[in-house]
Scaffold this motif. Structure first.
Motif, PDB file in Angstrom:
ATOM      1  N   ILE A  59      -0.071 -12.032   8.105  1.00  0.00           N
ATOM      2  CA  ILE A  59      -0.671 -10.705   7.979  1.00  0.00           C
ATOM      3  C   ILE A  59      -0.159  -9.853   9.130  1.00  0.00           C
ATOM      4  N   HIS A  74      -0.392  -5.263   6.088  1.00  0.00           N
ATOM      5  CA  HIS A  74       0.117  -5.936   4.895  1.00  0.00           C
ATOM      6  C   HIS A  74      -0.173  -7.419   5.008  1.00  0.00           C
ATOM      7  N   ALA A  75       0.027  -8.144   3.902  1.00  0.00           N
ATOM      8  CA  ALA A  75      -0.106  -9.602   3.878  1.00  0.00           C
ATOM      9  C   ALA A  75       0.980 -10.156   2.981  1.00  0.00           C
ATOM     10  N   VAL A 124      -7.263  -6.145   6.963  1.00  0.00           N
ATOM     11  CA  VAL A 124      -6.837  -7.179   6.034  1.00  0.00           C
ATOM     12  C   VAL A 124      -7.630  -8.444   6.321  1.00  0.00           C
ATOM     13  N   ILE A 126      -7.786 -12.665   4.953  1.00  0.00           N
ATOM     14  CA  ILE A 126      -7.178 -13.710   4.137  1.00  0.00           C
ATOM     15  C   ILE A 126      -7.923 -15.019   4.341  1.00  0.00           C
ATOM     16  N   TYR A 140      -6.832 -12.906  -0.546  1.00  0.00           N
ATOM     17  CA  TYR A 140      -6.499 -11.740   0.256  1.00  0.00           C
ATOM     18  C   TYR A 140      -7.316 -10.531  -0.184  1.00  0.00           C
ATOM     19  N   ARG A 142      -7.789  -6.171   1.119  1.00  0.00           N
ATOM     20  CA  ARG A 142      -7.484  -5.063   2.026  1.00  0.00           C
ATOM     21  C   ARG A 142      -8.751  -4.252   2.282  1.00  0.00           C
TER      22      ARG A 142
END
Length: 251
Positions: A59, A74-75, A124, A126, A140, A142
């Protein structure tokens, strides 16, 4: 048994904030992080690039080099599997709030979350978890809701790490009720179904025994189960994970 960590990063210099976030995650067992210069939309971000060791899962949380309230996240599951594409949010630097960091670390389950919420929110979350048939799922999410820094596991989208078809799975709640005050009803496992989060009448796809399905609990609270199960952490309204007897909280 797992360990839970949380922290706030309040420094307002963009480089210092990104460095503090990266250093915090880098101290966790099984996690590696470094500060990188990340280019997005013709702007440079000071970013913590956070990787789960032994995997391609990463991430990124970046802060615009001249505006601490503006961030990009982002991931990825390797370069060919974008879990969350580059997403940025512009915040008010005059009203900068702390970045919130969360982590749960266990051999069979890792949860990481980083988010900041100024006039807009960006972050983010996860989860990487092993199934009973020795496969791995990655979930995941956001963050985009102001002042919400951690969400229920049932809100995450999951996929099998090695699945080239990238079929979508979600955590399913099997105990949609509250137990008698002071008690928790639970199963010694939890289930994932092949469907987007919130979809009914889906097919069971995976079983996980590090997670326990349970009656209603408060997110991020501690539930005490009968010996020898002991303390568990709520990562969902109906999902708990085991904690070491000597739980560590990293401020």
């Amino acid at each position: 048994m797992g360990k839970f960590y949380d922290a706030s990063v309040s420094v307002t210099d963009p480089t210092s904030r990104a460095t503090s976030i990266s250093n915090w995650f880098n101290e966790l067992e099984g996690i590696s992080s470094e500060v990188v210069d990340y280019e997005y939309d013709d702007n440079t971000y000071k970013a913590a690039n956070i990787v789960i060791d032994g995997t391609d899962i990463s991430i990124l949380f970046g802060i615009k080099s001249d505006a601490v309230g503006t961030s990009v996240v982002h991931a990825y599951n390797g370069e060919d599997k974008v879990l969350i594409s580059d997403t940025y949010a512009t915040g008010n630097d005059g009203n900068t709030t702390a970045a919130k960091l969360y982590a749960y670390i266990d051999d069979n389950c890792i949860m990481l979350s980083v988010c900041q919420s100024n006039s807009t929110a960006n972050g983010v979350e996860i989860i990487y978890v092993k199934t009973t048939d020795n496969k791995y799922l990655v979930g995941y999410y956001r963050h985009s809701t102001q002042n919400v820094y951690f969400v229920d596991i049932s809100s995450l989208t999951f996929e099998e790490v090695s699945d080239s078809a990238r079929l979508i799975h979600s955590y399913t709640n099997m105990f949609p009720f509250a137990a008698i005050l002071g008690q928790v009803d639970f199963l010694n496992q939890a289930y994932f179904v092949q469907a987007n989060p919130g979809v009914s009448n889906a097919y069971k796809s995976f079983k996980v025994d590090i997670l326990k399905e349970c009656s209603t609990v408060t997110l991020l609270s501690t539930a005490s189960l009968p010996y020898p199960l002991n303390n568990h952490l709520a990562i969902g309204a109906h999902c708990i994970v085991p904690l070491d007897d000597e739980e560590e909280v990293n401020e």
